[in-house]
Design a protein around this motif. Structure first.
Motif, PDB file in Angstrom:
ATOM      1  N   SER A 161      -3.886   8.367   8.952  1.00  0.00           N
ATOM      2  CA  SER A 161      -4.334   7.017   8.627  1.00  0.00           C
ATOM      3  C   SER A 161      -3.173   6.027   8.640  1.00  0.00           C
ATOM      4  CB  SER A 161      -5.012   7.010   7.254  1.00  0.00           C
ATOM      5  OG  SER A 161      -4.147   7.509   6.248  1.00  0.00           O
ATOM      6  N   ALA A 168      -7.849   2.692   3.113  1.00  0.00           N
ATOM      7  CA  ALA A 168      -8.707   3.351   2.123  1.00  0.00           C
ATOM      8  C   ALA A 168      -8.572   4.866   2.235  1.00  0.00           C
ATOM      9  CB  ALA A 168     -10.159   2.920   2.314  1.00  0.00           C
ATOM     10  N   GLY A 205      -5.240   5.957   0.700  1.00  0.00           N
ATOM     11  CA  GLY A 205      -5.297   6.041  -0.753  1.00  0.00           C
ATOM     12  C   GLY A 205      -6.061   7.258  -1.236  1.00  0.00           C
ATOM     13  N   ALA A 206      -7.196   7.536  -0.602  1.00  0.00           N
ATOM     14  CA  ALA A 206      -8.005   8.693  -0.996  1.00  0.00           C
ATOM     15  C   ALA A 206      -7.247   9.999  -0.747  1.00  0.00           C
ATOM     16  CB  ALA A 206      -9.326   8.689  -0.229  1.00  0.00           C
ATOM     17  N   THR A 243      -3.208   1.956  -4.037  1.00  0.00           N
ATOM     18  CA  THR A 243      -3.324   1.662  -2.608  1.00  0.00           C
ATOM     19  C   THR A 243      -4.711   1.124  -2.272  1.00  0.00           C
ATOM     20  OG1 THR A 243      -1.710   3.361  -2.022  1.00  0.00           O
ATOM     21  CG2 THR A 243      -3.245   2.682  -0.306  1.00  0.00           C
ATOM     22  N   ILE A 244      -5.740   1.758  -2.780  1.00  0.00           N
ATOM     23  CA  ILE A 244      -7.105   1.296  -2.521  1.00  0.00           C
ATOM     24  C   ILE A 244      -7.315  -0.097  -3.117  1.00  0.00           C
ATOM     25  CG2 ILE A 244      -9.542   1.774  -2.967  1.00  0.00           C
ATOM     26  CD1 ILE A 244      -8.840   4.757  -2.942  1.00  0.00           C
ATOM     27  N   VAL A 277      -4.734   5.294  -6.281  1.00  0.00           N
ATOM     28  CA  VAL A 277      -5.690   4.284  -6.763  1.00  0.00           C
ATOM     29  C   VAL A 277      -5.156   2.888  -6.469  1.00  0.00           C
ATOM     30  CG1 VAL A 277      -6.799   3.323  -8.812  1.00  0.00           C
ATOM     31  CG2 VAL A 277      -6.626   5.805  -8.537  1.00  0.00           C
ATOM     32  N   ALA A 309      -5.654  -2.703  -0.855  1.00  0.00           N
ATOM     33  CA  ALA A 309      -6.462  -2.945   0.341  1.00  0.00           C
ATOM     34  C   ALA A 309      -7.620  -3.892   0.038  1.00  0.00           C
ATOM     35  CB  ALA A 309      -6.980  -1.625   0.907  1.00  0.00           C
ATOM     36  N   ALA A 310      -8.287  -3.675  -1.097  1.00  0.00           N
ATOM     37  CA  ALA A 310      -9.400  -4.551  -1.481  1.00  0.00           C
ATOM     38  C   ALA A 310      -8.911  -5.973  -1.752  1.00  0.00           C
ATOM     39  CB  ALA A 310     -10.100  -3.987  -2.708  1.00  0.00           C
ATOM     40  N   ALA A 362       0.826  -1.201   0.000  1.00  0.00           N
ATOM     41  CA  ALA A 362       0.000   0.000   0.000  1.00  0.00           C
ATOM     42  C   ALA A 362       0.865   1.258   0.000  1.00  0.00           C
ATOM     43  CB  ALA A 362      -0.942  -0.005   1.197  1.00  0.00           C
TER      44      ALA A 362
END
Length: 393
Positions: free
Chosen positions: A290, A262, A265-266, A353-354, A351, A357-358, A201
């Motif tokens: 975070s 999340a 990443g955002a 990173t998110i 993007v 995580a998923a 991440a």
């Protein structure tokens, strides 16, 4: 302060994003090569003295940079050499410091201790970059001299730490024993999932290597602005670590971990798209807040579930993952920025990173369902300490 001065001076000398990336790579390569040896050294020798020597050598490097800049021969190659030596010192320093903490703190207080340790480090990262950016306005030599004084003072303070004498089981140096840290991490799936999640991440989402570019070319500010940008994540991390020190994480650790990634990443995406200094500082603040959640969860899991005689080797593996995400992440960011530009590279990283995580929620369902720090111990019973020590790679 060293990070600000080295990064800004490298970009000032070369005006090249690739060179900024090479600074991260120069710090990462020694860490990667020394990891297995570092852990064994931390488990065999006085951890306090190891950290003392690391701080001492880092202070000498700062003196080298100051002298080279003052004499006029400090260039790209000398900066990369200094970065490599700093990387080697930090390769030993990080795991050893982490392994030293449980010798000073009762086991039941480790979650709070991890948060306080993070807050102390983040305080330094707030003051350091800001002061470094301010001092750089008067010349990089002043930054290097100030860093040298701070590092040598730190070495003395580390040396004067007093702790109870502990007797650790020392194994004979052998190839098999060098790999036991890796074996331990890969045997404990939740620990593996946690530190690998942080690795990929942050590897994708790390934008700190590109801050000189954003400060100079996008936000149109000077070294003082770069200092503010480098301090913003640390301020967010400091405030979050203080919250966690007073209200430690006890429940829903898995969902909290993935939620924090999340947000990370955002925040990276927001920073990439921002052309306002205030908005950029806000995004970096959220990024740091975070990120520290992952740091506290990861470090607490590792410390609580690692035997003392193996703690150096396991923390060395953990530091390799962290160093990979930070230093190699800087290299990756520099290369991406060189090919696509700083803004697209940072946006793609957020993007990514998110997406990571998923993906990790699917690959590590036990981590997704993790509720408390004791869950890992009950979900999969580790083998005895002796078997951990004797098992080969």
């Amino acid at each position: 302060m060293l990070s600000v001065a080295i990064g800004w001076q490298m970009y000032e000398l070369t005006n090249d994003a690739f060179s900024l990336g090479l600074v991260g790579l120069a710090q990462f390569v020694p860490m990667m090569l020394l990891t297995l040896l570092v852990g064994h050294v931390a488990d065999r020798f006085d951890r306090r003295k190891i950290v003392f020597l690391c701080q001492l050598f880092e202070g000498v490097v700062a003196v080298f940079l100051a002298f080279g800049n003052h004499a006029g021969w400090l260039g790209r190659e000398q900066i990369l050499l200094a970065a490599a030596v700093i990387g080697a010192c930090r390769a030993f320093e990080g795991p050893t410091l982490a392994a030293l903490v449980p010798e000073l703190v009762p086991k039941e207080l480790l979650p709070q201790a991890s948060a306080w340790s993070a807050s102390a480090g983040q305080t330094a990262q707030i003051l350091g970059p800001s002061l470094g950016g301010l001092l750089f306005s008067a010349g990089p030599s002043l930054v290097y001299v100030t860093s040298a004084v701070a590092l040598l003072s730190s070495a003395a303070l580390i040396y004067w730490i007093r702790k109870k004498r502990s007797v650790r089981k020392v194994e004979p140096l052998a190839v098999r024993s060098l790999f036991t840290g890796l074996v331990f991490v890969f045997r404990h799936k939740i620990i593996l999932g946690t530190i690998s999640l942080d690795l990929f991440a942050v590897l994708l989402g790390g934008a700190t290597a590109l801050l000189p570019i954003f400060a100079q070319d996008i936000l149109h500010t000077g070294p003082w602005g770069l200092g503010l940008l480098r301090s913003a994540p640390a301020i967010g991390a400091l405030l979050m670590s203080l919250v966690l020190a007073h209200v430690p994480l006890k429940r829903a650790l898995g969902p909290i971990l993935f939620g924090a990634l999340a947000v990370f990443g955002a925040a990276t995406i927001l920073f990439a798209l921002s052309t306002s200094l205030i908005l950029s500082l806000t995004a970096l603040f959220l990024l740091g807040a975070s990120d520290v959640i992952s740091v506290v969860i990861r470090s607490t899991l590792v410390q609580l579930h690692t035997p003392d005689e193996m703690r150096g080797r396991v923390n060395a593996v953990n530091s390799l993952f962290v160093g990979t995400s930070n230093q190699l992440g800087e290299f990756e960011s520099g290369m991406m920025a060189g090919f696509f530009g700083a803004v697209p590279a940072t946006f793609i990283g957020g993007v990514g990173t998110i997406a990571v995580a998923a993906l990790w929620m699917y690959l590590f369902p036990a981590l997704r369902r993790l509720r408390t720090f004791s869950d890992e111990w009950t979900e999969e019973k580790p083998r005895t300490k002796q078997s951990d020590v004797q098992t080969g790679p």
